[in-house]
Design an enzyme around this catalytic site. Sequence first.
Site, mmCIF file in Angstrom:
data_model
loop_
_atom_site.group_PDB
_atom_site.id
_atom_site.type_symbol
_atom_site.label_atom_id
_atom_site.label_comp_id
_atom_site.label_asym_id
_atom_site.label_seq_id
_atom_site.Cartn_x
_atom_site.Cartn_y
_atom_site.Cartn_z
ATOM 1 C CB VAL A 78 -0.914 0.046 1.248
ATOM 2 C CG1 VAL A 78 -1.894 1.220 1.144
ATOM 3 C CG2 VAL A 78 -1.680 -1.261 1.441
ATOM 4 C CG ASN B 29 -3.883 5.869 -0.595
ATOM 5 O OD1 ASN B 29 -5.011 6.351 -0.703
ATOM 6 N ND2 ASN B 29 -2.990 6.356 0.280
ATOM 7 C CB SER C 114 -9.555 6.934 -9.530
ATOM 8 O OG SER C 114 -9.683 7.855 -10.575
ATOM 9 C CE1 TYR D 41 -5.727 14.395 -6.735
ATOM 10 C CE2 TYR D 41 -7.950 14.985 -7.377
ATOM 11 C CZ TYR D 41 -7.087 14.226 -6.610
ATOM 12 O OH TYR D 41 -7.596 13.293 -5.735
ATOM 13 C CE LYS E 221 -5.820 10.843 -7.781
ATOM 14 N NZ LYS E 221 -5.149 9.781 -7.009
ATOM 15 C CB VAL F 19 -12.172 10.999 2.093
ATOM 16 C CG1 VAL F 19 -11.963 10.131 3.320
ATOM 17 C CG2 VAL F 19 -12.720 10.175 0.939
ATOM 18 C CB THR G 231 -7.802 12.964 4.290
ATOM 19 O OG1 THR G 231 -7.875 13.647 3.033
ATOM 20 C CG2 THR G 231 -8.546 11.646 4.210
HETATM 21 P P1 NAP Z 1 -3.470 12.772 2.334
HETATM 22 O O1 NAP Z 1 -4.112 12.737 3.667
HETATM 23 O O2 NAP Z 1 -2.814 14.007 1.869
HETATM 24 O O3 NAP Z 1 -2.416 11.553 2.275
HETATM 25 C C1 NAP Z 1 -1.612 11.360 1.136
HETATM 26 C C2 NAP Z 1 -0.670 10.195 1.382
HETATM 27 O O4 NAP Z 1 0.180 10.055 0.218
HETATM 28 C C3 NAP Z 1 0.232 10.430 2.580
HETATM 29 O O5 NAP Z 1 0.445 9.215 3.266
HETATM 30 C C4 NAP Z 1 1.523 10.907 1.925
HETATM 31 O O6 NAP Z 1 2.628 10.561 2.744
HETATM 32 C C5 NAP Z 1 1.535 10.083 0.641
HETATM 33 N N1 NAP Z 1 2.374 10.689 -0.397
HETATM 34 C C6 NAP Z 1 2.142 11.835 -1.077
HETATM 35 N N2 NAP Z 1 3.156 12.100 -1.916
HETATM 36 C C7 NAP Z 1 4.045 11.081 -1.766
HETATM 37 C C8 NAP Z 1 5.292 10.781 -2.352
HETATM 38 N N3 NAP Z 1 5.843 11.585 -3.283
HETATM 39 N N4 NAP Z 1 5.939 9.662 -1.960
HETATM 40 C C9 NAP Z 1 5.407 8.842 -1.017
HETATM 41 N N5 NAP Z 1 4.215 9.073 -0.437
HETATM 42 C C10 NAP Z 1 3.547 10.172 -0.802
HETATM 43 O O7 NAP Z 1 -4.501 12.382 1.194
HETATM 44 P P2 NAP Z 1 -5.770 11.408 1.171
HETATM 45 O O8 NAP Z 1 -6.964 12.276 1.166
HETATM 46 O O9 NAP Z 1 -5.622 10.315 2.133
HETATM 47 O O10 NAP Z 1 -5.618 10.870 -0.318
HETATM 48 C C11 NAP Z 1 -5.222 9.543 -0.629
HETATM 49 C C12 NAP Z 1 -5.602 9.289 -2.086
HETATM 50 O O11 NAP Z 1 -7.004 9.504 -2.245
HETATM 51 C C13 NAP Z 1 -4.921 10.229 -3.078
HETATM 52 O O12 NAP Z 1 -4.536 9.508 -4.233
HETATM 53 C C14 NAP Z 1 -6.006 11.228 -3.426
HETATM 54 O O13 NAP Z 1 -5.835 11.784 -4.704
HETATM 55 C C15 NAP Z 1 -7.231 10.366 -3.350
HETATM 56 N N6 NAP Z 1 -8.490 11.111 -3.135
HETATM 57 C C16 NAP Z 1 -8.737 11.758 -1.954
HETATM 58 C C17 NAP Z 1 -9.946 12.446 -1.792
HETATM 59 C C18 NAP Z 1 -10.301 13.151 -0.529
HETATM 60 O O14 NAP Z 1 -11.386 13.771 -0.472
HETATM 61 N N7 NAP Z 1 -9.488 13.100 0.514
HETATM 62 C C19 NAP Z 1 -10.893 12.467 -2.835
HETATM 63 C C20 NAP Z 1 -10.592 11.821 -4.028
HETATM 64 C C21 NAP Z 1 -9.402 11.130 -4.166
HETATM 65 P P3 NAP Z 1 3.906 11.503 3.041
HETATM 66 O O15 NAP Z 1 3.496 12.921 2.934
HETATM 67 O O16 NAP Z 1 4.292 11.062 4.428
HETATM 68 O O17 NAP Z 1 4.892 11.076 2.003
#
Ligand code: NAP
Length: 254
Positions: A7, A85, A136, A150, A154, A181, A183
């Site tokens: 993951v 992810n 995605s 972005y 995706k 979500v 986050t």
């Molecule tokens: P988040 O809280 O910002 O977490 C992002 C995760 O990705 C963190 O663990 C971060 O870890 C890691 N990451 C980012 N850049 C990285 C890199 N260059 N190398 C290694 N790890 C990296 O975001 P989230 O909301 O959980 O999003 C997770 C996924 O869901 C993403 O693909 C996002 O596009 C998608 N998504 C989220 C939402 C939403 O509403 N939250 C909606 C649609 C899609 P470090 O910073 O520690 O490296």
Amino acid sequence: MGKVILVTGVSRGIGKAIVDILFSLDRETVVYGVARSEAPLKNLKEKYGDRFFYVVGDITDDSVLKQLVNSAVKGHGKIDSLVANAGVLEPVQNVNEIDVNAWRKLYDINFFSIVSLVSIALPELKKTNGNVVFVSSDACNMYFSSWGAYGSSKAALNHFAMTLANEEKQVKAIAVAPGIVDTDMQVNIRENVGPSSMSAEQLKMFRGLKENNQLLDSSVPATVYAKLALHGIPDGVNGQYLSYNDPALKDFMP
Ligand code: NAP
């Protein structure tokens, strides 16, 4: 032996929730995770012991991806599933102010690192008839203000899922949007990129979701991703792009 699942982006948000849900669903599962922030990975290791292993690093660095795959194969002899992810939202900028290098950087994280990880892990995934689950976004085919980099990354990911599923019959692939979500990514939208770069109307929409308690808890989509990785992608949705709550995924919901 339980499933061995990779993951990405497990330090917080949806990725961390996927790890927690995987372990709550199946005590035999082993997870290999990656992110750049070491402290939360150490916390997961302390919590889950010999079921959780991690690599600290940037997924745009191929040596980090190779380390992730090699340590899983060396440590547990196989890879059953991969959940891609990790992702970033920025640059958030209107087309009249495009910084193409910033777009390239986003694509390196959101798309090319994933293409690379799949290519490195594919020989192992074929041996297990494995699954690749791509995280995605609804933004892949909907307009969100200043999210061109972005959303298009995706959309590219969705196409890669379709390509993988069609060209490699020994593995299955799916791209799933998680909904909106609660986050850090949403905090960033409401407090940083929204006020500076998005339309007032869309910023209001995102703030309203938080104020009205309408953001999804990360455990909801994380359950869908975890179950797909654990139980396998059904033939009927192989290669597709779906929302987490699509009726075709009802068996994977919490
Ligand atoms: P988040 O809280 O910002 O977490 C992002 C995760 O990705 C963190 O663990 C971060 O870890 C890691 N990451 C980012 N850049 C990285 C890199 N260059 N190398 C290694 N790890 C990296 O975001 P989230 O909301 O959980 O999003 C997770 C996924 O869901 C993403 O693909 C996002 O596009 C998608 N998504 C989220 C939402 C939403 O509403 N939250 C909606 C649609 C899609 P470090 O910073 O520690 O490296």
